[in-house]
Design an enzyme around this catalytic site. Structure first.
Site: not given
Ligand code: NAD
Ligand code: UDP
Length: 349
Positions: A129, A153, A157
């Site tokens: 991120s 958080y 990362k």
């Molecule tokens: P999201 O919460 O919609 O998706 C993450 C998924 O991981 C969820 O479906 C959740 O149920 C699953 N999950 C969490 N812990 C788990 C575990 N221990 N075992 C199995 N499944 C698990 O989030 P997103 O927005 O799709 O983000 C995806 C990734 O991208 C994450 O790692 C997040 O940190 C990263 N990210 C997101 C953003 C943002 O703004 N959305 C920005 C930068 C990075």
């Protein structure tokens, strides 16, 4: 033979959009998700949208920390690569419950890496991120800019990036791509999949979306005294479909024999303020978003946007969409699914 990709967190916001693009691109996808922050309906819809490719999707409701369950999945299928989205991502919650975040994100990732190594799958694309740039001293942020974390958080990362670098140093058979996402926004243009956060949204546009459909009375703007064009915070918003596309580009890059552990920004290179984003959304939706101006949110940076040069040159990837398309597609999703996946009229559960 279709390449087989394991997608952790594939039922989530970015994961579901990426899984759809994988299927459409001729890959086969196995999703592992504990549905902690997502709904299986998203995957049903992905399957439908993928039409004849839908049969190349399978799903296991499994927590990454459940090693025996993960081992079983790896022993049944030989994967070409893993895209690792699974993790908890709410900044505020991570401050309240740091051990939950370290346990879920770090233990989950370490278990995954161990099981991958054991089964000889050493190709990984990881969701990092822009949060690792902290409060950047200079913008645009390049992949060489200093990294730091402002909360647990962000630290997960940062630590996972370092773990990946160490793993590669210890065994050069690994090929790892760390993707630093900027601010994903919008939804698939069909309006059938999109972002459906549980509880009160932390991020700007999911909050705006809920105000637009009448679920919340107003948007609180966190600070209008920044040194920016209109005083509000500036970010690099990227359409989720462009972001998903960046993962396909990263998978292709894993075929390059020179790849080690590499890092790429996925952003547009353009900065947009909170007020600009709200105005663009109001135009796209025809809805007025009432605003309440409040103080700065602790830990927020003033201006963050990406240098996109490395991704363009080495991944041959560039974002296609601007904030108008992001807001148009966000509104299309929100108006068709005002309550998200679970009880919306478009639900196919
Ligand atoms: P999201 O919460 O919609 O998706 C993450 C998924 O991981 C969820 O479906 C959740 O149920 C699953 N999950 C969490 N812990 C788990 C575990 N221990 N075992 C199995 N499944 C698990 O989030 P997103 O927005 O799709 O983000 C995806 C990734 O991208 C994450 O790692 C997040 O940190 C990263 N990210 C997101 C953003 C943002 O703004 N959305 C920005 C930068 C990075
Ligand atoms: N923001 C806001 N009100 C909200 C949520 C966010 O004013 O309810 C602002 C926030 O201060 C920042 C921008 O919107 O300037 C983007 O915030 P978000 O949490 O979406 O992304 P991040 O700060 O993690 O980049």
């Amino acid at each position: 033979m279709a390449k087989k990709i394991l997608v952790t967190g594939g039922a989530g916001y970015i994961g579901s959009h990426t899984v759809l693009q994988l299927l459409e691109g001729g890959y086969s996808a196995v999703v592992v998700d504990n549905l902690d922050n997502s709904s299986a309906v998203a995957l049903h819809r992905v399957k439908e949208l993928a039409a004849e490719h839908g049969d190349n999707l399978s799903f296991h409701q499994v927590d990454l920390r459940d090693r025996p369950a993960l081992e079983k999945i790896f022993s049944e299928t030989k994967f070409d690569a893993v895209i690792h989205f699974a993790g908890l991502k709410a900044v505020g919650e991570s401050v309240q419950r740091p051990l939950l975040y370290y346990n879920n994100n770090l233990v989950g990732t370490i278990t995954l890496l161990e099981v991958m190594a054991k089964h000889g799958c050493k190709n990984l694309v990881f969701s990092s991120s822009a949060t690792v740039y902290g409060w950047p001293k200079e913008v645009p942020c390049t992949e060489e800019s200093p990294i730091s974390a402002l909360n647990p958080y962000g630290r997960t990362k940062l630590y996972i990036e370092e773990i990946c670098r160490d793993v590669y140093r210890s065994d050069s058979e690994w090929k790892i791509i760390l993707l630093r996402y900027f601010n994903p926004v919008g939804a698939h243009p069909s309006g059938y999949i999109g972002e459906d956060p549980r509880g009160i949204p932390n991020n700007l546009m999911p909050f705006v979306q809920q105000v637009a459909v009448g679920r919340r009375p107003h948007l609180t703007v966190f600070g209008n005294d920044y040194n920016t064009k209109d005083g509000t915070g500036v970010r690099d918003y990227i359409h989720v479909v462009d972001l998903a596309d960046g993962h396909i580009a990263a998978l292709r890059k894993l075929d390059d024999p020179k790849i080690g552990c590499e890092v790429y920004n996925l952003g547009t290179g353009k900065g947009t303020s909170v007020l600009e984003m709200v105005a663009t959304f109001e135009k796209a939706s025809g809805k007025k978003i009432p605003l309440v101006i409040a103080g700065r949110r602790p830990g927020d940076a003033e201006v963050v946007y990406a240098s996109t040069a490395r991704a363009e040159a080495e991944l041959n990837w560039k974002a296609k969409y601007g904030i108008e398309e992001m807001c148009r597609d966000l509104w299309n999703w929100a108006s068709k699914n005002p309550l998200g996946y679970d009880s919306s009229p478009a639900s196919t559960n």
